[in-house]
Scaffold this motif. Structure first.
Motif, PDB file in Angstrom:
ATOM      1  N   GLN A  10       0.815  -1.214   0.000  1.00 23.86           N
ATOM      2  CA  GLN A  10       0.000   0.000   0.000  1.00 23.86           C
ATOM      3  C   GLN A  10       0.849   1.265   0.000  1.00 23.86           C
ATOM      4  O   GLN A  10       1.988   1.276   0.478  1.00 23.86           O
ATOM      5  CB  GLN A  10      -0.905   0.024   1.234  1.00 23.86           C
ATOM      6  CG  GLN A  10      -1.918  -1.098   1.280  1.00 23.86           C
ATOM      7  CD  GLN A  10      -2.783  -1.042   2.531  1.00 23.86           C
ATOM      8  OE1 GLN A  10      -2.760  -0.071   3.290  1.00 23.86           O
ATOM      9  NE2 GLN A  10      -3.562  -2.099   2.747  1.00 23.86           N
ATOM     10  N   ARG A  11       0.263   2.322  -0.535  1.00 19.29           N
ATOM     11  CA  ARG A  11       0.802   3.663  -0.384  1.00 19.29           C
ATOM     12  C   ARG A  11       0.328   4.218   0.962  1.00 19.29           C
ATOM     13  O   ARG A  11      -0.588   3.654   1.581  1.00 19.29           O
ATOM     14  CB  ARG A  11       0.333   4.559  -1.533  1.00 19.29           C
ATOM     15  CG  ARG A  11       0.866   4.149  -2.901  1.00 19.29           C
ATOM     16  CD  ARG A  11       2.377   4.115  -2.935  1.00 19.29           C
ATOM     17  NE  ARG A  11       2.907   3.777  -4.263  1.00 19.29           N
ATOM     18  CZ  ARG A  11       4.152   3.388  -4.471  1.00 19.29           C
ATOM     19  NH1 ARG A  11       4.993   3.278  -3.445  1.00 19.29           N
ATOM     20  NH2 ARG A  11       4.563   3.104  -5.691  1.00 19.29           N
TER      21      ARG A  11
ATOM     22  N   ASP B 189      -1.647   6.463   1.677  1.00 17.96           N
ATOM     23  CA  ASP B 189      -3.083   6.754   1.707  1.00 17.96           C
ATOM     24  C   ASP B 189      -3.944   5.498   1.624  1.00 17.96           C
ATOM     25  O   ASP B 189      -5.177   5.581   1.584  1.00 17.96           O
ATOM     26  CB  ASP B 189      -3.459   7.721   0.582  1.00 17.96           C
ATOM     27  CG  ASP B 189      -3.240   7.132  -0.815  1.00 17.96           C
ATOM     28  OD1 ASP B 189      -2.801   5.961  -0.923  1.00 17.96           O
ATOM     29  OD2 ASP B 189      -3.501   7.841  -1.807  1.00 17.96           O
TER      30      ASP B 189
ATOM     31  N   SER C 100      -3.963   3.303  -0.873  1.00 17.18           N
ATOM     32  CA  SER C 100      -4.139   2.824  -2.244  1.00 17.18           C
ATOM     33  C   SER C 100      -3.066   1.787  -2.557  1.00 17.18           C
ATOM     34  O   SER C 100      -1.979   1.800  -1.969  1.00 17.18           O
ATOM     35  CB  SER C 100      -4.060   3.985  -3.233  1.00 17.18           C
ATOM     36  OG  SER C 100      -2.783   4.603  -3.178  1.00 17.18           O
TER      37      SER C 100
ATOM     38  N   THR D  61       7.635   5.087   0.770  1.00 15.80           N
ATOM     39  CA  THR D  61       6.222   5.271   0.415  1.00 15.80           C
ATOM     40  C   THR D  61       5.504   3.948   0.204  1.00 15.80           C
ATOM     41  O   THR D  61       4.324   3.936  -0.137  1.00 15.80           O
ATOM     42  CB  THR D  61       6.092   6.119  -0.865  1.00 15.80           C
ATOM     43  OG1 THR D  61       6.784   5.469  -1.937  1.00 15.80           O
ATOM     44  CG2 THR D  61       6.664   7.511  -0.643  1.00 15.80           C
TER      45      THR D  61
END
Length: 245
Positions: free
Chosen positions: A90-91, A93, A95, A132
């Motif tokens: 995942q990022r 956020d 996503s 990230t």
């Protein structure tokens, strides 16, 4: 005469005693196929090589790191009938991280249908490094064997160890026997030491580098074999064979 008859009956009963159930051999195959298209280890040939290795080694449990979601089907076909869990990294956020081909990037765990349960569990670690990419895990608990896969932090050893301990704490609670496989980005006797992640009731078998398979103590270790991936990725295959039951 009576003594002879009793002795003969006793011997016959001994001969009729059922043999102990044979142990079930389970092969656990760990692969990091570097298939995102981003990293320098990408060759575009790792999935084909993985299919070949799966076909030849015939594992009952498969763990694959740095895969794309589209890799699931060819690997499942090589495995045969199997239950599958894919989890995308995942990022920040939430996503999904994507491969350069637009597919989701993450980890795969498969267990053959004859051993698999019906439950899937996935999650994101509490501890994360400053990159990230948020690291994740996937498990197929229950059935005749529970299995998990993960790919831990490459940027911070202390974070990788915290992630490893978090996953193993979950694995300890799953139905036994249990195996946890992955690219842990931790080494035996390294700093930190991957062995510090090994909980009571489990043992660890590593490839001499960063790939490790943890197994509950009710699985008897048979062998560990490194598999040459012919330059298709920067990690060897790591095959651990155990006996169950």
């Amino acid at each position: 005469m009576k003594v002879r008859v009793v002795l003969a009956v006793a011997l016959a009963l001994v001969g009729m005693a059922p043999a102990a159930a044979a142990a079930t051999q389970v092969k656990v195959l760990q692969l990091n196929i570097c298939n995102s298209g981003v990293a320098g280890c990408y060759t575009g040939r790792a999935v084909s090589k993985a299919v070949s290795v799966i076909t030849s080694t015939k594992p009952q449990v498969l763990s694959v790191n740095e895969s794309c979601s589209g890799d699931v089907e060819p690997l499942r076909q090589a495995m045969g009938a199997a239950r599958v869990a894919f989890v995308a990294a995942q990022r920040p956020d939430g996503s999904p991280v994507l491969c350069t081909n637009g597919q989701q990037y993450g980890n795969i765990v498969m267990v053959t249908e004859s051993l698999a349960g019906s439950t899937t569990a996935t999650g994101r670690y509490s501890a994360q490094d400053t990159s990230t990419e948020r690291r994740v895990w996937a498990c197929l608990p229950g059935g005749r064997i529970s299995a998990c896969t993960t790919h831990l932090s490459a940027r911070s050893g202390s974070t990788a160890l915290a992630q490893c301990k978090e996953l193993m704490a979950k694995a300890v609670g799953y139905t036994r026997p249990t195996v946890v496989a992955g690219d842990m980005n931790l080494r035996y006797q390294g700093s930190p030491n991957v062995q510090d992640c090994n909980p009571s009731g489990f043992y660890r078998k590593g490839d001499g580098s960063v790939q490790h398979i943890f197994a509950s103590a009710d699985l008897a270790f048979v062998s560990g074999t490194k598999i040459d991936m012919s330059g298709t990725t920067d990690h060897p295959g790591w095959l651990v064979t155990v006996n169950m039951g």
